[in-house]
Design a protein around this motif. Structure first.
Motif, PDB file in Angstrom:
ATOM      1  N   ARG A 152      25.452 -47.138 -26.983  1.00  0.00           N
ATOM      2  CA  ARG A 152      25.169 -48.129 -25.942  1.00  0.00           C
ATOM      3  C   ARG A 152      24.472 -47.470 -24.765  1.00  0.00           C
ATOM      4  O   ARG A 152      24.780 -46.344 -24.386  1.00  0.00           O
ATOM      5  N   LYS A 153      23.514 -48.194 -24.199  1.00  0.00           N
ATOM      6  CA  LYS A 153      22.793 -47.724 -23.018  1.00  0.00           C
ATOM      7  C   LYS A 153      23.414 -48.349 -21.778  1.00  0.00           C
ATOM      8  O   LYS A 153      23.716 -49.547 -21.768  1.00  0.00           O
ATOM      9  N   VAL A 154      23.593 -47.511 -20.741  1.00  0.00           N
ATOM     10  CA  VAL A 154      24.101 -47.983 -19.453  1.00  0.00           C
ATOM     11  C   VAL A 154      23.286 -47.326 -18.352  1.00  0.00           C
ATOM     12  O   VAL A 154      22.627 -46.304 -18.574  1.00  0.00           O
ATOM     13  N   GLU A 155      23.310 -47.914 -17.176  1.00  0.00           N
ATOM     14  CA  GLU A 155      22.676 -47.317 -15.997  1.00  0.00           C
ATOM     15  C   GLU A 155      23.690 -46.399 -15.332  1.00  0.00           C
ATOM     16  O   GLU A 155      24.860 -46.766 -15.179  1.00  0.00           O
ATOM     17  N   ALA A 156      23.243 -45.212 -14.929  1.00  0.00           N
ATOM     18  CA  ALA A 156      24.136 -44.264 -14.261  1.00  0.00           C
ATOM     19  C   ALA A 156      23.409 -43.593 -13.107  1.00  0.00           C
ATOM     20  O   ALA A 156      22.191 -43.421 -13.146  1.00  0.00           O
ATOM     21  N   VAL A 157      24.174 -43.208 -12.113  1.00  0.00           N
ATOM     22  CA  VAL A 157      23.634 -42.385 -11.035  1.00  0.00           C
ATOM     23  C   VAL A 157      23.596 -40.954 -11.546  1.00  0.00           C
ATOM     24  O   VAL A 157      24.573 -40.448 -12.107  1.00  0.00           O
ATOM     25  N   ALA A 158      22.454 -40.312 -11.372  1.00  0.00           N
ATOM     26  CA  ALA A 158      22.276 -38.910 -11.751  1.00  0.00           C
ATOM     27  C   ALA A 158      21.555 -38.204 -10.609  1.00  0.00           C
ATOM     28  O   ALA A 158      20.739 -38.812  -9.910  1.00  0.00           O
ATOM     29  N   TYR A 159      21.868 -36.934 -10.449  1.00  0.00           N
ATOM     30  CA  TYR A 159      21.220 -36.141  -9.405  1.00  0.00           C
ATOM     31  C   TYR A 159      20.149 -35.266 -10.047  1.00  0.00           C
ATOM     32  O   TYR A 159      20.446 -34.351 -10.799  1.00  0.00           O
ATOM     33  N   VAL A 160      18.894 -35.611  -9.742  1.00  0.00           N
ATOM     34  CA  VAL A 160      17.704 -34.986 -10.326  1.00  0.00           C
ATOM     35  C   VAL A 160      17.104 -34.048  -9.276  1.00  0.00           C
ATOM     36  O   VAL A 160      17.017 -34.399  -8.094  1.00  0.00           O
ATOM     37  N   VAL A 161      16.681 -32.871  -9.710  1.00  0.00           N
ATOM     38  CA  VAL A 161      16.113 -31.914  -8.756  1.00  0.00           C
ATOM     39  C   VAL A 161      14.819 -32.460  -8.135  1.00  0.00           C
ATOM     40  O   VAL A 161      14.009 -33.089  -8.817  1.00  0.00           O
ATOM     41  N   ASP A 162      14.671 -32.219  -6.857  1.00  0.00           N
ATOM     42  CA  ASP A 162      13.444 -32.575  -6.129  1.00  0.00           C
ATOM     43  C   ASP A 162      12.500 -31.379  -6.232  1.00  0.00           C
ATOM     44  O   ASP A 162      12.703 -30.361  -5.572  1.00  0.00           O
ATOM     45  N   ARG A 163      11.481 -31.501  -7.054  1.00  0.00           N
ATOM     46  CA  ARG A 163      10.553 -30.388  -7.270  1.00  0.00           C
ATOM     47  C   ARG A 163       9.771 -30.005  -6.018  1.00  0.00           C
ATOM     48  O   ARG A 163       9.227 -28.908  -5.952  1.00  0.00           O
ATOM     49  N   ALA A 164       9.711 -30.863  -5.021  1.00  0.00           N
ATOM     50  CA  ALA A 164       9.000 -30.553  -3.779  1.00  0.00           C
ATOM     51  C   ALA A 164       9.893 -29.835  -2.764  1.00  0.00           C
ATOM     52  O   ALA A 164       9.407 -29.385  -1.725  1.00  0.00           O
ATOM     53  N   HIS A 165      11.172 -29.707  -3.050  1.00  0.00           N
ATOM     54  CA  HIS A 165      12.120 -29.079  -2.128  1.00  0.00           C
ATOM     55  C   HIS A 165      11.980 -27.550  -2.172  1.00  0.00           C
ATOM     56  O   HIS A 165      11.715 -26.983  -3.232  1.00  0.00           O
ATOM     57  N   ARG A 166      12.172 -26.901  -1.048  1.00  0.00           N
ATOM     58  CA  ARG A 166      12.026 -25.431  -0.978  1.00  0.00           C
ATOM     59  C   ARG A 166      13.035 -24.685  -1.849  1.00  0.00           C
ATOM     60  O   ARG A 166      12.820 -23.523  -2.192  1.00  0.00           O
ATOM     61  N   GLN A 167      14.130 -25.343  -2.239  1.00  0.00           N
ATOM     62  CA  GLN A 167      15.115 -24.683  -3.087  1.00  0.00           C
ATOM     63  C   GLN A 167      14.820 -24.852  -4.582  1.00  0.00           C
ATOM     64  O   GLN A 167      15.549 -24.309  -5.412  1.00  0.00           O
ATOM     65  N   TYR A 168      13.759 -25.557  -4.911  1.00  0.00           N
ATOM     66  CA  TYR A 168      13.407 -25.691  -6.318  1.00  0.00           C
ATOM     67  C   TYR A 168      12.856 -24.356  -6.801  1.00  0.00           C
ATOM     68  O   TYR A 168      11.847 -23.853  -6.298  1.00  0.00           O
ATOM     69  N   ALA A 169      13.524 -23.757  -7.773  1.00  0.00           N
ATOM     70  CA  ALA A 169      13.142 -22.441  -8.281  1.00  0.00           C
ATOM     71  C   ALA A 169      12.127 -22.520  -9.409  1.00  0.00           C
ATOM     72  O   ALA A 169      11.447 -21.534  -9.696  1.00  0.00           O
ATOM     73  N   GLY A 170      12.043 -23.665 -10.065  1.00  0.00           N
ATOM     74  CA  GLY A 170      11.147 -23.780 -11.208  1.00  0.00           C
ATOM     75  C   GLY A 170      11.680 -22.995 -12.389  1.00  0.00           C
ATOM     76  O   GLY A 170      12.876 -22.745 -12.517  1.00  0.00           O
TER      77      GLY A 170
END
Length: 180
Positions: free
Chosen positions: A104-122
Motif C-alpha cells: 500500500r502507498k501512503v503519504e509520509a513526511v520525510a526529511y530530504v537533504v537540501d543540496r544547496a545547504h553548506r552542510q551538504y557533503a555530496g
C-alpha cells in the motif's frame, strides 16, 4: 480518517523519540540513504564535522514508516523539526512511500537533504568518509557509534546498504590494526 506517517531512514528507524500507533518497513522511490550531510551539532562540530545520513536524489531507500495518531501529529512534527532542523540542512517533504508488507502507498513526511545547504557533503571518497566518521563527535555522541548503530539496525531489518557495509569494514580494519 486521515492518516499521518513519518518515514525514517537513519536514527529515526531505531530511536524515533515520538509516540506512534504502529511501525512497518517501507520504501521511498527517487531517493537513497547517503552519508552526505556534514554534522555540526549531533555528530560533529563546525570545526570538526562528522557525517550523518540524508535522503539524497536517485534510487530508492528502505526504511521504517511510523503511523502517528492525529491527536499527536502537531506535537510529533514540532519534535521532529526541533531534532532534524537544527541547522535547516533538511527539507521537510511529503513523499509517497510504499508499505512493504501490504504494498500500500501512503503519504509520509520525510526529511530530504537540501543540496544547496553548506552542510551538504555530496558524494565523498572512502578516505574522506572514514575521516569524518572517525573524527566526528557532537552533542549526541560519536559519529562512529551512529554509523555502526544504524548499520546494526539495518542488518536486523534485513536491509542491505553496501556503502555503509564498506565503510564499516574500513572502520573495523583500522580499529583492529590500531589495537594490535
Amino acid at each position: 480518517m486521515e492518516q499521518f506517517w513519518i518515514f525514517g531512514y537513519g536514527s529515526l528507524m531505531w530511536r524515533p523519540g515520538f509516540d506512534f500507533l504502529r511501525s512497518e518497513p517501507a520504501r521511498v522511490h527517487g531517493y537513497h540513504r547517503s552519508l552526505c550531510v556534514y554534522s555540526y551539532v549531533h555528530r560533529g562540530t563546525p570545526e570538526e564535522p562528522g557525517l550523518v545520513l540524508g535522503l539524497d536524489r536517485g534510487g530508492s531507500c528502505h526504511g521504517m514508516a511510523f503511523e502517528v495518531s492525529p491527536a499527536n501529529w502537531e506535537e510529533t512534527i514540532a519534535y521532529l523539526r526541533a531534532r532534524e532542523q537544527v541547522t535547516s540542512v533538511y527539507l521537510e517533504k511529503r513523499k509517497s512511500i510504499t508499505l512493504i508488507a501490504s504494498g500500500r502507498k501512503v503519504e509520509a513526511v520525510a526529511y530530504v537533504v537540501d543540496r544547496a545547504h553548506r552542510q551538504y557533503a555530496g558524494v565523498l571518497d572512502d578516505a574522506s568518509l572514514e575521516h569524518h566518521v572517525r573524527s566526528g563527535k557532537g552533542v549526541s555522541g560519536d559519529c562512529t557509534d551512529y554509523v555502526m548503530n544504524t548499520l546494526s539496525h539495518l542488518r536486523d531489518m534485513k536491509i542491505n546498504d553496501p556503502a555503509l557495509e564498506r565503510l564499516a569494514r574500513r572502520l573495523e580494519v583500522q580499529a583492529a590494526s590500531r589495537s594490535s
